[in-house]
Design an enzyme around this catalytic site. Structure first.
Site, mmCIF file in Angstrom:
data_model
loop_
_atom_site.group_PDB
_atom_site.id
_atom_site.type_symbol
_atom_site.label_atom_id
_atom_site.label_comp_id
_atom_site.label_asym_id
_atom_site.label_seq_id
_atom_site.Cartn_x
_atom_site.Cartn_y
_atom_site.Cartn_z
ATOM 1 N N GLU A 52 -30.154 11.113 2.828
ATOM 2 C CA GLU A 52 -30.214 12.316 1.987
ATOM 3 C C GLU A 52 -29.317 12.168 0.757
ATOM 4 O O GLU A 52 -29.680 12.592 -0.347
ATOM 5 C CB GLU A 52 -29.811 13.534 2.808
ATOM 6 C CG GLU A 52 -30.826 13.916 3.866
ATOM 7 C CD GLU A 52 -30.348 15.010 4.791
ATOM 8 O OE1 GLU A 52 -31.180 15.587 5.521
ATOM 9 O OE2 GLU A 52 -29.132 15.299 4.806
ATOM 10 N N ASP A 91 -27.734 11.304 7.119
ATOM 11 C CA ASP A 91 -26.939 11.888 6.034
ATOM 12 C C ASP A 91 -26.904 10.950 4.828
ATOM 13 O O ASP A 91 -27.008 11.400 3.676
ATOM 14 C CB ASP A 91 -25.504 12.138 6.513
ATOM 15 C CG ASP A 91 -25.423 13.246 7.559
ATOM 16 O OD1 ASP A 91 -26.412 13.981 7.732
ATOM 17 O OD2 ASP A 91 -24.357 13.363 8.193
ATOM 18 N N GLU A 149 -25.325 14.729 0.039
ATOM 19 C CA GLU A 149 -26.187 14.979 1.200
ATOM 20 C C GLU A 149 -26.790 16.380 1.121
ATOM 21 O O GLU A 149 -27.987 16.582 1.373
ATOM 22 C CB GLU A 149 -25.365 14.828 2.479
ATOM 23 C CG GLU A 149 -26.092 15.225 3.744
ATOM 24 C CD GLU A 149 -25.118 15.579 4.872
ATOM 25 O OE1 GLU A 149 -25.547 16.290 5.800
ATOM 26 O OE2 GLU A 149 -23.958 15.142 4.815
ATOM 27 N N ASP A 194 -30.912 16.894 0.668
ATOM 28 C CA ASP A 194 -31.711 17.614 1.652
ATOM 29 C C ASP A 194 -32.670 18.572 0.956
ATOM 30 O O ASP A 194 -33.836 18.697 1.349
ATOM 31 C CB ASP A 194 -30.778 18.366 2.598
ATOM 32 C CG ASP A 194 -31.523 19.199 3.615
ATOM 33 O OD1 ASP A 194 -32.306 18.634 4.394
ATOM 34 O OD2 ASP A 194 -31.332 20.434 3.638
#
EC number: 3.1.26.3
Length: 227
Positions: free
Chosen positions: A121, A118, A45, A49
């Site tokens: 990502e 989450d 995650e 991102d």
């Protein structure tokens, strides 16, 4: 590692076939079911991102070659924030293949905005590690699609916009209160009221507290700006 039929179908919806199936399995594993031999998706995650951010920054620069940084920044934030990632996750039904602990499943974890965002990502990071940046870029641009071109000229989230509006008038920041919560744990409904110093307020209902706050802020800001 052989993946299940459900995960294979998910990869088809994602539009990417993994060479290393362990990566997609890890990307779909929530901390509620992780162990020493079954790592969760938090590290992915974190990476995803950053990959998403770079792809969106490049895409926005290419889409509007004249826009200043102050214009691009809120558009960027709108495209990478958790709500948008969760919306994309719902688009490809990521929630149906999340690996969750029993408590998260019982509390509706497959529908939770934070878990979906989450997870999205983490999947982006898995694609990046498996196929490289170009594979990740193509996947992101395909999934985000028209969201990039259609992002609002002023894409600040409503809570931020409302706070800036009232502070420009010398008032204290808005306050948010949950006035009602209905429904079972797996499908809750939150009614949130936002109030500013002048006493004006608006309410909104959504399946997540943050969504209700944003909707209430948007409704109140529209009234204030029209007034």
């Amino acid at each position: 590692m052989k993946i299940s039929a459900d995960v294979h179908a998910f990869c088809a919806r994602l539009g990417y076939e993994f060479s290393d199936s362990e990566l997609v399995t890890r990307a779909l594993t929530h901390g509620s079911i992780s162990s020493s031999t079954r790592p969760d998706n938090q590290r992915l995650e974190f990476l995803g991102d950053r990959v998403l951010g770079l792809v969106m920054a490049e895409a926005l620069l290419a889409d509007d070659k004249a826009a200043a940084e102050g214009v691009l920044a809120p558009r960027f934030n709108a495209l990478v924030r958790k709500e948008t990632c969760a919306d994309v996750a719902r688009q490809i039904d990521l929630g149906s293949v999340l690996r969750l602990g029993k408590s998260e499943m019982l509390s509706g974890g497959r529908r939770k905005e934070a878990l979906l965002g989450d997870g999205m990502e983490a999947v982006i990071a898995a694609v990046y590690l498996d196929g490289g940046f170009e594979a990740a870029r193509q996947t992101i641009l395909r999934l985000w699609g028209k969201r990039i071109a259609d992002v609002e000229v002023d894409a600040r989230d409503p809570k931020t916009a409302l706070q800036e509006y009232v502070q420009a008038r010398g008032e204290a920041p808005p306050s948010y209160d949950v006035v009602q919560r209905d429904g079972p744990d797996h499908a809750p409904k939150f009614r949130v009221r936002v109030t500013i110093a002048s006493g004006q307020s608006e309410e909104a209902v959504a399946s997540a507290k943050r969504q209700a706050e944003q909707a209430a802020a948007k409704a109140l800001l529209e009234i204030l700006e029209d007034g």
